[in-house]
Scaffold this active site. Structure first.
Site, PDB file in Angstrom:
ATOM      1  N   GLU A  70      -4.794   6.315  -6.959  1.00  0.00           N
ATOM      2  CA  GLU A  70      -4.927   5.259  -7.972  1.00  0.00           C
ATOM      3  C   GLU A  70      -6.300   5.341  -8.606  1.00  0.00           C
ATOM      4  O   GLU A  70      -7.263   5.690  -7.928  1.00  0.00           O
ATOM      5  CB  GLU A  70      -4.716   3.889  -7.333  1.00  0.00           C
ATOM      6  N   HIS A  93      -0.674  -2.211 -10.332  1.00  0.00           N
ATOM      7  CA  HIS A  93      -0.715  -3.063  -9.148  1.00  0.00           C
ATOM      8  C   HIS A  93      -0.733  -4.553  -9.493  1.00  0.00           C
ATOM      9  O   HIS A  93      -0.549  -5.391  -8.633  1.00  0.00           O
ATOM     10  CB  HIS A  93      -1.921  -2.702  -8.283  1.00  0.00           C
ATOM     11  N   ARG A 151       0.848  -1.183   0.000  1.00  0.00           N
ATOM     12  CA  ARG A 151       0.000   0.000   0.000  1.00  0.00           C
ATOM     13  C   ARG A 151       0.887   1.238   0.000  1.00  0.00           C
ATOM     14  O   ARG A 151       1.828   1.335   0.794  1.00  0.00           O
ATOM     15  CB  ARG A 151      -0.901   0.038   1.244  1.00  0.00           C
TER      16      ARG A 151
END
Length: 128
Positions: free
Chosen positions: A59, A79, A30
């Site tokens: 994001e 990601h 994260r």
């Protein structure tokens, strides 16, 4: 590491400054674990010397001028940067099989069978 109030910003600018110029920081967890706006400044200062990330403070990352994207010592991926072509094929085949089974009235791999009124679904898993 999970992002919870106690872990938000757990990696500080001071922590980054103490890293060796040869260090590689990898964050695939994260972005919020690192103090906001500190990683790009630390990389410009050379401590750590490199970073690889697939998580960002905002994001999805759509700003082509994001500071991390402009640094030669930063590798930035979406990601899902860890997923191989073979893994995609396996995942999509599994997903397709589950959609077909559901449309045929025999759902498989149901993690919440009670939502469908099922008592013992085929391939049920409490761990998914």
């Amino acid at each position: 590491m999970r992002l919870v109030p106690e872990t938000r910003g757990i990696v500080t600018a001071g922590d980054l400054a103490r890293m060796k110029p040869t260090a590689l920081l990898v964050n695939t967890s994260r972005a919020g674990l690192i103090e906001p706006d500190t990683l790009s400044a630390a990389l410009r200062a050379g401590r750590p010397g490199m970073a690889a990330v697939d998580v960002y403070e905002s994001e999805p990352l759509v700003d082509g001028n994001h500071p991390l994207l402009r640094l030669e010592n930063a590798v930035c991926t979406p990601h899902i940067g860890y997923v191989t072509r073979d893994e995609y094929e396996i995942q999509f085949a599994d997903i397709f099989d589950q959609i077909v089974a559901f449309s045929n009235g025999a759902p498989i791999n149901v993690v919440n069978p009670e939502a469908l009124g099922m008592s013992h679904p085929q391939g049920a898993s409490a761990h998914h």
